[in-house]
Design a protein around this motif. Sequence first.
Motif, PDB file in Angstrom:
ATOM      1  N   ARG B 168     -12.213  -3.939 -45.201  1.00 58.20           N
ATOM      2  CA  ARG B 168     -12.143  -2.491 -44.974  1.00 58.20           C
ATOM      3  C   ARG B 168     -11.643  -2.217 -43.565  1.00 58.20           C
ATOM      4  O   ARG B 168     -10.767  -1.381 -43.361  1.00 58.20           O
ATOM      5  N   GLU B 169     -12.198  -2.940 -42.594  1.00 59.21           N
ATOM      6  CA  GLU B 169     -11.787  -2.741 -41.204  1.00 59.21           C
ATOM      7  C   GLU B 169     -10.295  -3.014 -41.037  1.00 59.21           C
ATOM      8  O   GLU B 169      -9.588  -2.268 -40.366  1.00 59.21           O
ATOM      9  N   ALA B 170      -9.837  -4.115 -41.662  1.00 64.72           N
ATOM     10  CA  ALA B 170      -8.427  -4.470 -41.526  1.00 64.72           C
ATOM     11  C   ALA B 170      -7.553  -3.350 -42.092  1.00 64.72           C
ATOM     12  O   ALA B 170      -6.521  -3.016 -41.518  1.00 64.72           O
ATOM     13  N   GLY B 171      -7.963  -2.762 -43.198  1.00 66.89           N
ATOM     14  CA  GLY B 171      -7.198  -1.665 -43.795  1.00 66.89           C
ATOM     15  C   GLY B 171      -7.200  -0.438 -42.902  1.00 66.89           C
ATOM     16  O   GLY B 171      -6.153   0.167 -42.647  1.00 66.89           O
ATOM     17  N   LEU B 172      -8.376  -0.082 -42.385  1.00 64.95           N
ATOM     18  CA  LEU B 172      -8.473   1.109 -41.543  1.00 64.95           C
ATOM     19  C   LEU B 172      -7.683   0.918 -40.256  1.00 64.95           C
ATOM     20  O   LEU B 172      -7.066   1.854 -39.751  1.00 64.95           O
ATOM     21  N   ALA B 173      -7.688  -0.321 -39.720  1.00 66.43           N
ATOM     22  CA  ALA B 173      -7.000  -0.589 -38.458  1.00 66.43           C
ATOM     23  C   ALA B 173      -5.493  -0.405 -38.594  1.00 66.43           C
ATOM     24  O   ALA B 173      -4.785  -0.290 -37.608  1.00 66.43           O
ATOM     25  N   LEU B 174      -4.991  -0.409 -39.835  1.00 68.90           N
ATOM     26  CA  LEU B 174      -3.555  -0.205 -40.034  1.00 68.90           C
ATOM     27  C   LEU B 174      -3.205   1.280 -40.024  1.00 68.90           C
ATOM     28  O   LEU B 174      -2.036   1.642 -40.175  1.00 68.90           O
TER      29      LEU B 174
END
Lengths: 287, 284
Positions: B168-174
Motif C-alpha cells: 500500500r505504501e509503495a502505491g501511495l508513494a507513487l
Amino acid sequence: MAYGGLGVAESKPADYPARRVAPVVLKALEGASPTKLAVASLSFYYGRFRALKDISLDIPEKRVTALIGPSGCGKTTLLRVFNRMYDLVPKARAEGSVRLDGMEVTETTRLLELRQKVGMVFQRPSPFPLSIYDNVAFAPRLLGWGRSRVAEAVETAIKDAALWDEVNDRLKDPAASLSGGQQQRLSIARCLAVKPEVILMDEPCSALDPVATLKIEDLIDRLARQYTIVIVTHNMQQAARVADFTAFMLMDTEERYGQLIEFAPTTDLFNKPTDPRTEGYITGRFG
Amino acid sequence: MNRNLYRQASNGLARVFVYGTALVALIPLGLVLAYTVLKGLPSVEHVEFFINSFRPIGIPGGGVAHAVAGTVIMVGIASLLAVPVGILGGVYLVEYGRGRGGDLIRLAGDVLVGAPSIAIGLFAYALLVAPFHHFSGISAAVALAVLMLPVVIRTTEGAIELIPGSLREAGLALGLARWRVALQLIVPAAAPGIVTGALLAVARAAGETAPLLFTAFGNQILNLDPSKPMAALPLLVFNYARQPYPQAQQQAWGAALVLVVLVLITNLTSRFVFRRQIALAGKL
C-alpha cells in the motif's frame, strides 16, 4: 586519503572500491546548489509523543543528501515528512515548515501532486504482484497517460535504473522472479516512471548483499545529476561514498525526541565535525 | 530415569487423548457423508434424475432438474447482490474503518452472521413477498444475499489484511489516490482470498433451507423465471423427506447427495484458491 585516521576506510568491506571517495569530494567542491527542500523549525508528533524537535536544514537541488544517526533518532520519520507518508499514521502531525519549491509540504492538500514530485524507495524491495513491465507501467497507466507515452516512460525508467540490460528480454515475467537487488532497482524504476524531482530512499540497501549494494550506489551517483536525492542510511561508509551532504541526527537522551546535530558537506562532516557528538558517532564511540 | 518414564507415559496418554477427540469430531462428518452417499446413490444412478422434474407418485422417472436450476439461479442472483457489496465493505473496513464507524459495521456483521436464517427469511418475506402477494425466486435471492454479505465482508477484510502494508505504501508513494491503490492494487493482490470468501458464502447459501420456505416457496415444474416461485435443492429435500411415499423419500436422498457434492466441490475449490493466496502473500 580524505578519511584517513577516522577508522572508516579501514573497515570497508572488500567489495567497496575506494574510488568512490574521489568524485564525492569533487562534487561537494562544485559549489552551492539552490535549495530544493527547505526545512524550518520542524517538529513532528505521534499523538503526544514528540518524535522530532526543531529541525532546520536546506536540502540542495540535484545533490545527494544523507541522513545518518543511530537507530531511533528520527531519520526515517523526517524522510516520511517530505512526502507526507505519515498521513497513514493516525494522530501524526507536523509543525513548522517544509517548502518544496513554492509548496508548503506539511499543509498542502495537493497530496497526489506532492507524491508524484517526491518519490520514495523503501527499505525492502516491494514489487507489485505483477509483471516487470506492469510494475513500472502501473502508475503511468493510472495517471491516464496514453499507451505510447506509458511505453516510453517505462523503457526510459528501466534504463535509467540500470536494469534494462538484465530484463529487456523478459519484461513479461513476474517481478517476484527477480533477485533482491534487481527488485530494488525495479522499485527505483517504478519511482522514476512518474518523473519525480526528489527521490527519498529509506535504507535502500539494508536488505541487499554487497554486490547489489554497490550497483545501487552507482545508480544513486548517476541519478544525482537529474534528481534531488535524500537517503537514510545506517551505514556511515555508504553516506561517505554516495552523499554530497550529510545530516547527523541523534535522539535526545531525556525526552527521546530526534534532533539535528550537524548538517554539512559530507567531507567536512567526516573530516572536521564541529560537534563532539558527531565526532563521537563517526569515530564509532557510540551509536 | 523414573522421571523420564513418567514423562513418556504422560506424553503418550495426552497424545492418545488428543487423537481420540479429533477422531470423535470426525465421526459425524464421516457418518453424514457415508449415509448420504449410500442412500442417495440409487437415485443418482439414473440420468433422468438430473434431466426430469417432478413426477407424481407412482409415475417413474422423477428428477431434480427444477431444483438444481432454482438453486443455481437463486444463489447466482444472491452472489451478484452480495459479493460486490461485500468486497467494497471489506475494503472500507481495512482502508477507512479504523474508527468507531468501522467497529459498528464489524459488530453488525457479527450479529448478522449469528442471526437465525429463518428470521432473515421472514425479513425477505415482509419486504418482497407480502407487498406483491406472491412468492418469488428474487425474494429468496435477497434473503440469501443478506446471509452471504457478512461472510464476504469479513473474509475480504481478512484477505486484505494478509497483504503487507508495504504494498500500500509503495502505491501511495507513487502519487496514486488511496481508493485507486485499494481497488486496483490491493484488491487484485488479495483476489484469491476474496474469491475463497465468496465461495464459502456461496456454499453456505446453497445449503440453506429456512430462508427459502416462505420466499422461493418451491415449484414442481422447471421454472427459470426468478419473479415466480422456484424450486431449490434443500427445499425439495425438506418437502420430499416428509412424505410417506418411499419413492419421494428416495428422491430426497438423491437430492441431498447432489447438494452435499455441490457444497463439497465449492468448499474444496475455495481451499485450493486460498492456498494460492498464502503462497502469493509469502512472495510479497
